[in-house]
Design a protein around this motif. Structure first.
Motif, PDB file in Angstrom:
ATOM      1  N   THR A  71       2.111   8.517   3.981  1.00 43.35           N
ATOM      2  CA  THR A  71       1.273   9.143   2.956  1.00 43.35           C
ATOM      3  C   THR A  71      -0.205   8.952   3.278  1.00 43.35           C
ATOM      4  OG1 THR A  71       2.964   8.815   1.274  1.00 43.35           O
ATOM      5  CG2 THR A  71       0.718   9.152   0.491  1.00 43.35           C
ATOM      6  N   ASP A  72      -0.581   7.720   3.615  1.00 44.51           N
ATOM      7  CA  ASP A  72      -1.975   7.460   4.003  1.00 44.51           C
ATOM      8  C   ASP A  72      -2.361   8.296   5.216  1.00 44.51           C
ATOM      9  OD1 ASP A  72      -2.870   5.671   2.101  1.00 44.51           O
ATOM     10  OD2 ASP A  72      -2.103   3.928   3.157  1.00 44.51           O
ATOM     11  N   PHE A  87      -2.817  11.921   4.248  1.00 38.08           N
ATOM     12  CA  PHE A  87      -4.082  12.092   3.522  1.00 38.08           C
ATOM     13  C   PHE A  87      -5.250  12.128   4.506  1.00 38.08           C
ATOM     14  CE2 PHE A  87      -7.813  10.819   1.160  1.00 38.08           C
ATOM     15  CZ  PHE A  87      -7.679  11.507  -0.042  1.00 38.08           C
ATOM     16  N   ILE A  97      -3.855   4.585  -9.448  1.00 40.68           N
ATOM     17  CA  ILE A  97      -3.179   5.426  -8.439  1.00 40.68           C
ATOM     18  C   ILE A  97      -1.730   5.677  -8.876  1.00 40.68           C
ATOM     19  CG2 ILE A  97      -2.526   5.649  -6.006  1.00 40.68           C
ATOM     20  CD1 ILE A  97      -4.814   3.704  -5.335  1.00 40.68           C
ATOM     21  N   ASN A 130       0.436   4.186  -2.646  1.00 42.88           N
ATOM     22  CA  ASN A 130      -0.157   5.460  -2.231  1.00 42.88           C
ATOM     23  C   ASN A 130       0.865   6.587  -2.190  1.00 42.88           C
ATOM     24  OD1 ASN A 130      -2.625   4.324  -2.162  1.00 42.88           O
ATOM     25  ND2 ASN A 130      -2.880   4.354   0.050  1.00 42.88           N
ATOM     26  N   GLY A 131       2.123   6.235  -1.900  1.00 43.06           N
ATOM     27  CA  GLY A 131       3.169   7.250  -1.930  1.00 43.06           C
ATOM     28  C   GLY A 131       3.765   7.419  -3.319  1.00 43.06           C
ATOM     29  N   ILE A 166     -12.701  13.233  -4.575  1.00 37.17           N
ATOM     30  CA  ILE A 166     -12.828  13.029  -3.116  1.00 37.17           C
ATOM     31  C   ILE A 166     -12.464  14.325  -2.390  1.00 37.17           C
ATOM     32  CG2 ILE A 166     -11.986  11.751  -1.120  1.00 37.17           C
ATOM     33  CD1 ILE A 166     -13.625  10.012  -3.018  1.00 37.17           C
ATOM     34  N   ASN A 199     -13.450  -1.901  -3.058  1.00 32.20           N
ATOM     35  CA  ASN A 199     -12.614  -0.756  -2.696  1.00 32.20           C
ATOM     36  C   ASN A 199     -13.536   0.385  -2.308  1.00 32.20           C
ATOM     37  OD1 ASN A 199      -9.820  -1.441  -3.015  1.00 32.20           O
ATOM     38  ND2 ASN A 199     -10.244  -1.695  -5.195  1.00 32.20           N
ATOM     39  N   ASP A 236       0.225   9.589  -7.051  1.00 32.63           N
ATOM     40  CA  ASP A 236       0.092   9.127  -5.666  1.00 32.63           C
ATOM     41  C   ASP A 236      -1.379   9.236  -5.269  1.00 32.63           C
ATOM     42  OD1 ASP A 236      -0.503  11.785  -4.927  1.00 32.63           O
ATOM     43  OD2 ASP A 236       1.561  12.210  -4.344  1.00 32.63           O
ATOM     44  N   VAL A 237      -1.679   8.903  -4.023  1.00 31.87           N
ATOM     45  CA  VAL A 237      -3.083   8.852  -3.600  1.00 31.87           C
ATOM     46  C   VAL A 237      -3.727  10.246  -3.583  1.00 31.87           C
ATOM     47  CG1 VAL A 237      -2.686   8.972  -1.096  1.00 31.87           C
ATOM     48  CG2 VAL A 237      -4.676   7.728  -1.984  1.00 31.87           C
ATOM     49  N   PHE A 238      -2.908  11.289  -3.398  1.00 34.46           N
ATOM     50  CA  PHE A 238      -3.463  12.652  -3.398  1.00 34.46           C
ATOM     51  C   PHE A 238      -3.978  13.020  -4.788  1.00 34.46           C
ATOM     52  CE2 PHE A 238      -0.656  12.556   0.225  1.00 34.46           C
ATOM     53  CZ  PHE A 238      -1.369  13.240   1.180  1.00 34.46           C
ATOM     54  N   GLU A 239      -3.152  12.746  -5.782  1.00 33.60           N
ATOM     55  CA  GLU A 239      -3.550  13.064  -7.161  1.00 33.60           C
ATOM     56  C   GLU A 239      -4.729  12.190  -7.595  1.00 33.60           C
ATOM     57  OE1 GLU A 239      -2.331  15.651  -8.665  1.00 33.60           O
ATOM     58  OE2 GLU A 239      -1.112  15.955  -6.872  1.00 33.60           O
ATOM     59  N   TYR A 240      -4.695  10.935  -7.143  1.00 35.00           N
ATOM     60  CA  TYR A 240      -5.783  10.010  -7.487  1.00 35.00           C
ATOM     61  C   TYR A 240      -7.106  10.497  -6.885  1.00 35.00           C
ATOM     62  CZ  TYR A 240      -8.517   5.669  -7.469  1.00 35.00           C
ATOM     63  OH  TYR A 240      -9.502   4.732  -7.629  1.00 35.00           O
ATOM     64  N   ALA A 241      -7.053  10.906  -5.620  1.00 33.96           N
ATOM     65  CA  ALA A 241      -8.272  11.373  -4.945  1.00 33.96           C
ATOM     66  C   ALA A 241      -8.845  12.607  -5.642  1.00 33.96           C
ATOM     67  CB  ALA A 241      -7.960  11.674  -3.477  1.00 33.96           C
ATOM     68  N   ASP A 298      -6.499  -2.604  -9.817  1.00 34.62           N
ATOM     69  CA  ASP A 298      -7.042  -1.331  -9.308  1.00 34.62           C
ATOM     70  C   ASP A 298      -5.966  -0.301  -8.970  1.00 34.62           C
ATOM     71  OD1 ASP A 298      -9.521  -2.465  -9.464  1.00 34.62           O
ATOM     72  OD2 ASP A 298      -9.600  -3.039  -7.339  1.00 34.62           O
ATOM     73  N   ILE A 299      -4.790  -0.761  -8.619  1.00 30.77           N
ATOM     74  CA  ILE A 299      -3.777   0.195  -8.148  1.00 30.77           C
ATOM     75  C   ILE A 299      -3.119   0.952  -9.296  1.00 30.77           C
ATOM     76  CG2 ILE A 299      -3.259  -1.118  -6.061  1.00 30.77           C
ATOM     77  CD1 ILE A 299      -0.516  -1.807  -7.635  1.00 30.77           C
ATOM     78  N   ARG A 340       0.823  -1.198   0.000  1.00 27.98           N
ATOM     79  CA  ARG A 340       0.000   0.000   0.000  1.00 27.98           C
ATOM     80  C   ARG A 340       0.871   1.267   0.000  1.00 27.98           C
ATOM     81  NH1 ARG A 340      -5.521   0.990   1.877  1.00 27.98           N
ATOM     82  NH2 ARG A 340      -5.547   3.141   2.576  1.00 27.98           N
ATOM     83  N   ASN A 341       1.946   1.227   0.790  1.00 27.06           N
ATOM     84  CA  ASN A 341       2.830   2.389   0.838  1.00 27.06           C
ATOM     85  C   ASN A 341       3.524   2.636  -0.499  1.00 27.06           C
ATOM     86  OD1 ASN A 341       2.232   2.931   3.509  1.00 27.06           O
ATOM     87  ND2 ASN A 341       4.008   1.859   4.326  1.00 27.06           N
ATOM     88  N   TRP A 350     -14.154   4.233  -0.001  1.00 24.64           N
ATOM     89  CA  TRP A 350     -13.632   5.365   0.764  1.00 24.64           C
ATOM     90  C   TRP A 350     -14.384   5.393   2.089  1.00 24.64           C
ATOM     91  CZ3 TRP A 350      -9.486   8.327  -0.543  1.00 24.64           C
ATOM     92  CH2 TRP A 350      -9.031   8.233  -1.866  1.00 24.64           C
TER      93      TRP A 350
END
Lengths: 183, 434
Positions: free
Chosen positions: B147-148, B151, A168, A116-117, A183, B24, A173-178, A164-165, A112-113, B26
């Motif tokens: 990072t998680d 966020f 991302i 997401n990073g 979101i 998946n 990263d997860v910020f850009e994905y969100a 799915d990843i 995950r790291n 949120w």
């Protein structure tokens, strides 16, 4: 995200835990401090026992001198990245110049790291590769077809699609994905 | 098809009527916990992504508990705590357990429930893999990276894949020489230390019902040692009483449906089991104590989130009362509160602390200490070829400092009895008549 990643392989065994990837002693460096960031590169995979580091021969350091590695593709076995939640682990591999880890399976927080990073691409191999690829082999990964060519041995291996990843990793990263997801 | 407890918590947090494994989603995060090793990096990403003036999503539910590198001369470790202190001040965070002040507690996973930050039915994220501990009170709790965490710090949200759940049913009654630690080492040995990767581990059965909350914490704490995303035990009257004594925050109770879906169900009769250790250098190298009795040791270590709670020291004190240790024995209370209890609770007319001192143990200040090695001057850290029996949670190469050291994971009973003899020892003879 690139479509093709080419480079040298660094081969490891099963159960490479986060203490082996970046020993706890070095966690007092702050990854968000530009001056201290390079030390994560210097000590990446520093905790792997010598005989297990750079298979099949062993006794090869991922980073032999300075702060970066001559290897950018890591080939592991089962349960890569088990242990702690420290994001310093995929970060250290990235700082050292690593781009991809291919393993039979990953521990989930590490996986995950990575995603997401947006540090490195964690790919699951369809078959066990750490007894086929040798440290120093020249590899070419095609991320559009999920395959690896071993240019040294003239072999080709399949990878499990990222699924799915991938969205991302493509976003960065997860910020850009969100942001893209609203979101 | 019904839902299990983890699916119900996740559905609620996602604002959905139902979810199933593999979705998946949120979810809204109730609590985010961080510490000195991962806090500075998290804060760095938070400021980079949300801006220098950004505010955290809910200051009441951002809990900062420095615990890893506290009692060290390492300048960067002190700098990291300063970063946390500045951030807590800037964000006006009320639940900051600051080193060097009377708010300091120590190990985050013992502090979080003790201070009422764990409530049933909630989603708890922590920048530490042992965050799964908090499933002991019926919450979904899991470890995340910087990072998680950054966020979630900014948005109060995270994405999660709904895990498949493996159920462990523990029937029967544990023998008097066993502890919860023995049971979880047995279960990890059964499924392997990647046996629950990506899965939730749900624990139930009469042996779990009979356990104290601290014993349930020991069980859930080590879910990650089987690769688990979380460990969880449905909150019962005991859990509710524990929570209500510590917080007024309302919570929601969930139970797994009768027809809930599980990836696998394992049933154990705990009457059949005996004290169990994990041999070097993986938590799934399960050995029944009877098969390793007499293994030479050079050190015993009792501490950490897994084995440094007051009940762990009560167990060790029972064995070490009026005894003398034969090898270097390190006692590290997890928190200042546990340390205080050790100075108050007695067997006969001696406090636990006096019992440990009289037995010849070395006693360190509350923190994570040598569980994960840490800076060179960390109390109890290995530096050579030590062979350690330890109540901690991991025994990978180098975990307690030295790459050459070997670590046996064990219960406080086994660690204390082995401290006396200098060899792996069945605690039974030391518990007779007690």
């Amino acid at each position: 995200m690139k479509d093709i990643i080419r480079g040298k392989a660094f081969v490891l065994g099963n159960d490479i835990d986060t203490d082996q990837i970046i020993p706890a002693k070095y966690l007092s460096y702050d990854p968000s401090n530009p001056e201290e960031k390079k030390y994560f590169g210097k000590y990446a995979l520093f905790g792997v026992p010598e005989g297990q580091s750079g298979l099949p021969s062993g006794d090869i350091r991922f980073v032999s001198e300075g702060y970066s590695s001559e290897y950018n593709i890591i080939i592991g076995g089962r349960n890569f990245g088990c242990g702690s939640s420290r994001e310093h682990a995929p970060f250290a591999i990235e700082v050292a110049g690593g781009e991809v880890v291919i393993a039979e399976s990953f521990a989930r927080i590490f996986f995950r790291n990575c995603v997401n990073g947006g540090y490195i691409v964690p790919y699951e191999a369809v078959e066990k590769l750490n007894d086929k690829v040798e440290t120093g082999d020249d590899l070419e990964i095609d991320l559009t077809t999920d395959t690896v060519k071993n240019l040294t041995k003239n072999e080709e291996y399949s990878l499990n699609p990222l699924g799915d990843i991938k969205a991302i990793l493509e976003a960065g990263d997860v910020f850009e994905y969100a942001k893209k997801m609203g979101i | 098809m019904g839902m299990n407890i983890t699916e119900k918590i996740m559905a609620k947090a996602a604002g959905k009527d139902s979810v199933k494994a593999g979705d998946n989603i949120w979810v809204n995060v109730n609590v985010l916990m961080t510490h000195d090793v991962c806090g500075p990096g998290t804060i760095g990403i938070f400021k980079d992504k949300f801006g220098a003036d950004a505010k955290v999503f809910d200051k009441e539910n951002v809990v900062i508990i420095p615990d890893h590198y506290i009692f060290t001369e390492d300048k960067r470790a002190h700098r990291n705590i300063d970063i946390l202190t500045d951030f807590a001040k800037e964000q006006d965070i009320p639940h900051y357990y600051q080193p060097g002040t009377d708010t300091y507690m120590g190990v985050c996973h013992v502090t979080l429930p003790e201070k009422g930050h764990v409530r049933p039915g909630e989603i708890i994220l922590g920048t530490d893999s042992h965050t799964c501990t908090h499933g002991a009170l019926g919450a979904f709790a899991t470890g995340v990276g910087n990072t998680d965490a950054a966020f979630a710090l900014g948005t109060g949200k995270t994405w999660l894949k709904v895990p498949e759940t493996i159920k462990f049913i523990l029937n029967g009654t544990m023998s008097d020489t066993m502890m919860a630690k023995d049971l979880i080492l047995h279960m990890i040995g059964e499924i392997g230390f990647d046996g629950a990767t990506y899965n939730a581990m749900e624990f139930a059965g009469e042996a779990v019902d009979a356990m104290t909350i601290e014993d349930r914490m020991t069980i859930c704490n080590m879910a990650i040692e089987a690769g688990g995303k979380s460990g969880i035990i449905a909150a019962d009257a005991k859990a509710e009483a524990y929570v209500k004594e510590r917080t007024d925050v309302p919570y929601t109770l969930f139970q797994s449906d009768e027809d809930a879906d599980y990836k696998a169900v394992y049933t154990f009769n705990v009457n059949d089991l005996e004290p169990t250790v994990a041999a070097p250098s993986a938590p799934d190298k399960r050995r029944a104590i009877s098969t390793v009795i007499g293994t030479e040791l050079t050190r015993s270590y009792i501490g950490s989130c897994t084995g440094g709670k007051i009940s762990d020291f009560a167990a060790a004190a029972q064995i070490l009362n009026n005894q003398t240790v034969g090898i270097d024995t390190f006692i590290v209370p997890s928190t200042t509160f546990v340390e205080k209890q050790m100075n108050e609770y007695k067997i006969g007319d001696k406090t636990y602390m006096q019992i440990f001192k009289d037995a010849g143990c070395r006693i360190g200040p509350p923190s994570c200490s040598a569980c994960l090695g840490g800076p060179d001057d960390t109390f109890g850290r290995t530096h050579g070829q030590e062979i350690v029996v330890s109540t901690t949670n991991r025994n990978f190469p180098g975990r307690m400092g030295s790459m050459q050291a070997q670590v046996y994971l064990a219960s406080p009973y086994v660690a204390a009895a082995s401290a006396i003899t200098g060899k792996l020892t069945d605690p039974a003879p030391y518990l007779q008549g007690k």
